[in-house]
Each structure stands twice: as C-alpha cells, then as structure tokens.
Design an enzyme around this catalytic site. Structure first.
Site, PDB file in Angstrom:
ATOM      1  N   ASN A   9      41.523  36.544  30.823  1.00  0.00           N
ATOM      2  CA  ASN A   9      41.203  35.850  32.068  1.00  0.00           C
ATOM      3  C   ASN A   9      42.524  35.458  32.722  1.00  0.00           C
ATOM      4  O   ASN A   9      43.141  34.460  32.370  1.00  0.00           O
ATOM      5  CB  ASN A   9      40.346  34.619  31.754  1.00  0.00           C
ATOM      6  N   ARG A  87      39.151  39.596  33.787  1.00  0.00           N
ATOM      7  CA  ARG A  87      38.713  38.977  35.038  1.00  0.00           C
ATOM      8  C   ARG A  87      39.626  39.455  36.160  1.00  0.00           C
ATOM      9  O   ARG A  87      40.847  39.365  36.062  1.00  0.00           O
ATOM     10  CB  ARG A  87      38.794  37.456  34.946  1.00  0.00           C
ATOM     11  N   HIS A 175      35.135  32.119  42.066  1.00  0.00           N
ATOM     12  CA  HIS A 175      34.599  31.437  40.873  1.00  0.00           C
ATOM     13  C   HIS A 175      33.222  31.985  40.494  1.00  0.00           C
ATOM     14  O   HIS A 175      32.413  31.295  39.870  1.00  0.00           O
ATOM     15  CB  HIS A 175      34.498  29.915  41.105  1.00  0.00           C
ATOM     16  N   ARG A 235      46.118  23.026  46.946  1.00  0.00           N
ATOM     17  CA  ARG A 235      45.689  23.805  48.105  1.00  0.00           C
ATOM     18  C   ARG A 235      44.907  22.898  49.054  1.00  0.00           C
ATOM     19  O   ARG A 235      44.175  22.018  48.610  1.00  0.00           O
ATOM     20  CB  ARG A 235      44.814  24.985  47.676  1.00  0.00           C
ATOM     21  N   GLU A 373      33.691  31.261  31.247  1.00  0.00           N
ATOM     22  CA  GLU A 373      33.968  32.538  31.901  1.00  0.00           C
ATOM     23  C   GLU A 373      34.226  33.646  30.897  1.00  0.00           C
ATOM     24  O   GLU A 373      33.797  34.794  31.096  1.00  0.00           O
ATOM     25  CB  GLU A 373      35.184  32.373  32.823  1.00  0.00           C
TER      26      GLU A 373
END
Length: 390
Positions: A9, A87, A175, A235, A373
């Site tokens: 990932n 991923r 996501h 961000r 994930e």
C-alpha cells in the site's frame, strides 16, 4: 506450506505491507509492516503484540534489495508469495475494478501519472522493484478510485466545457479501498443499516467522506485530486480557484512550488502554525490550535450535510482511519454541529472508541469501524489470480 498473498500500500512517502495466508476462497492476516523513509529506512513489522522495529538501511529509495529484505522478515522462513497486490491511488477512466498487473496494465497506469504525480510514481517504483525481486510472482492492482465509478454524472461533473469532462477532467473521489472495507464490515455488523444511507468519514492525514446507499458510492468529498473536500493534515481541502490564480500571480510564479504548498503547508498545519497532527493539536491549548480543530470538525459536519442531500437523508455515520478511529474530541466536535439532524453521541462510548458510539436517543446511528485496506487488496488480488487461473 500455506500459499501467501502480500500487499503493498504505497503512499507518497510511506509504504504499508501485509502478508495473508490464502485459504479456500479467502485470505487471513499473518503479519503487517510499514516502511518509512525519512533520512533512514525504518521497518516496523509483526503480528499481534510481537512487533519489531529496525533500521534497514540509510537509503531512502525502494529498490529490489530492500523489497527482498522486507519479504524475508515479514514472511515465514523459506516461503514465497503466491501473489502480490498493490494499491494504485488513481485509476482514471480506465479502471473500474482490480486488474492483473501485466505489461499493458502497467503502461496504462504510467499514462495516469499526470492525474496523481505524487502517488503513482511511488507505486510504480515498488511494482518494478517487486518484479525484479520476484519475477515469477503475479502482481495485481487495486485502484483507490474504483469504488466511486458507480456515481452519477451529476456527482462526477465539474461545471466546465463538456469536452474537458469527457477527456477526464472530472470528480473521481479517493479512499475507495477504505470505503469498500468499511462498507463490507458494516453490512456484516449491522445489515439493515449497512444497506441504508450511510456517510463514512475516512479521517487520517488525508481525509474524505463518502455517501453510500446499500454499500454503493453515491457521492464523495474529494474530486479531481486528493486536495479537494475537507481540510486535512497539510492540505487545504476545497479552495476557491481564484485563490490559486492569485497565488500564482503574486506568491509562487511556479506550479511546482504551488503544488508543494498545497500538499504540505496548508490544512491543520497551516491554520494552527503548530502541527498537522490531531494528536498534537488536542493537547495544545493555544487559540490557533483550537481553531484548526474547530475548522476541521465544522467542515466535516458541513460535508455530511451536503452528502445528506445526495443520499436523501442519513441513517448512519461511520468514523474510520487514524483520526476517525482514535480521536473522540473530533467525533464530539462533528456531532455538535449535527445535533440539528438528531445525531447524539454516547459520552462514555465515544471516549472509549467503542464500535457503537451513538446515544440511545440519537436519530442517526454512529459507529467507529477500523478500516483495513490491506485486507481488501489481498482479497482482490486473490480474486484476480483465481479468475486468470494463475
């Protein structure tokens, strides 16, 4: 010996790894690991309470030697992966589900670099290093936009000329692997609510929200890039395009510098002037730190209100990822702004990060559900190699 699936990932500056035993149609976790490269490469790995942390090298590049070292420590002695899943943060318009990582797929992913210039190159570097280390092992790709390809044109469209939309300038959402994980867990834990109108808040250093009906993505906060939506650690989230024009004319005069500013110097860090880490901010009582947290909660609640319009109401809210799973103060702040919707948290349950955190009188169910994930990537990798009979 058990067949093993390994997952990578990749983030822009981090790498998470999972090892899973392959059973009859499913995968079971064996161990997890995480690589950080900040002047020195560190590897934290293990299972349960048996966690080890070591310095692998002074190199900051992912290369075949590093991959071989990671696999030798993470996997049972003498074992080799049967499949390796990755991923990929952006699938563009080409990928609506997981794919076998053959040369054609890799070439298509390379074409998507302009859509995710910080993330896709990092993932490709891992893919190439893995291929050099384990050339015979099939690799697969799981895309962090795929779950959102179910959205309508109204949800994905920007108000720009149609030709630009058709060329790929549109809202994608991210996501997706996390939302797929949480949606599946909620359906098992609370089937009636899992098949209803659910807003999931993936709150980590990168953060977004997704509105789902029956586990299908209807709308999401992130759009064309991972800069959009709610404020994040570093961000800004949604920002007036006029601000960007102003900054280019008066501050930066360079898109690379502007990009670095937007990804690394805004968000909670920019507002607080202290840190982008919520764990630091909740312990800091200076007004700017408090304001950063208040803004974070306010924007999350506002986005939930917007998604309620897309869904036609909200039956349940799920908090997940590092902040969502572990910061009661943030969940409390969000709930404060959503009291008008009938959301009320149980104080004790919220403080203890319980699975069900809504109060008895709450009109909306609220949950804390850990995302996984790596498990989704492993399951998708197994499905791909089974389909291709590899």
């Amino acid at each position: 010996m058990n067949r093993i699936a390994v997952t990578f990932n990749s983030g822009s500056s981090s790498l998470k790894i999972g090892a899973f035993s392959i059973g009859a149609g499913d995968t079971q976790l064996l161990a997890r690991g995480a690589v950080t490269t900040d002047g020195q490469t560190r590897f934290r790995y293990g299972a349960g309470e048996a966690i080890h942390e070591i310095n692998l090298s002074t190199a900051t590049e992912i290369d075949p030697a590093l991959i071989a070292d990671i696999l030798s420590r993470l996997l049972p002695q003498g074992s080799q992966p049967a499949v390796i899943g990755h991923r990929i943060v952006h699938g563009g318009l080409r990928f609506t589900g997981p794919a076998l990582l053959d040369s054609d797929t890799q070439a298509l992913i390379e074409e998507l670099v302009p859509l995710a210039p910080l993330h896709i190159p990092a993932a490709l570097k891992v893919i190439r290093a893995v291929r050099m280390t384990c050339p015979e092992v099939p690799q697969t790709a799981s895309f962090d936009t795929a779950f959102h390809t179910s959205q309508s044109s109204l949800a994905t469209r920007l108000a720009i000329p149609r030709a630009m939309h058709e060329a790929g300038i549109r809202r994608y959402g991210f996501h997706a692997i996390s939302y797929k994980s949480v949606s599946g867990k909620l359906k098992k834990f609370a089937p009636d609510l899992g098949s209803g109108r659910v807003v999931c808040a993936h709150l980590g250093s990168g953060a977004s929200l997704c509105g789902m009906v029956d586990g299908v993505s209807i709308d999401t906060s992130m759009g064309f890039s991972a800069l959009d939506g709610i404020p994040m650690a570093t961000r800004p989230g949604s920002i007036d395009a006029g601000v960007l024009i102003h900054l280019l004319r008066n501050e930066f005069h360079d898109t690379d510098k502007l990009e670095d500013f937007l990804y690394h110097k805004c968000g909670l860090l920019g507002v607080s002037g202290v840190s982008g880490d919520v764990r630091v901010l909740v312990e800091d009582f200076h007004p700017a730190a408090r304001e950063a947290l208040d803004l974070f909660c306010y924007r999350i609640a506002g986005e939930i209100g917007r998604l309620a319009v897309s869904l036609g109401g909200v039956d349940a809210i799920v908090f997940t990822a590092g902040i969502g799973e572990n910061q009661p103060e943030v969940r409390k702040g969000v709930a404060h702004h959503l009291a008008w919707m009938g959301l009320a948290l149980g104080e004790t349950a919220n403080k203890s990060n319980a699975t069900i955190i809504s109060g008895r009188d709450s009109a909306i169910a609220a949950f804390v559900i850990p995302t996984d994930e790596e498990q989704v990537i492993a399951d998708e990798a197994l499905a791909i190699v089974s389909r291709h009979r590899l």
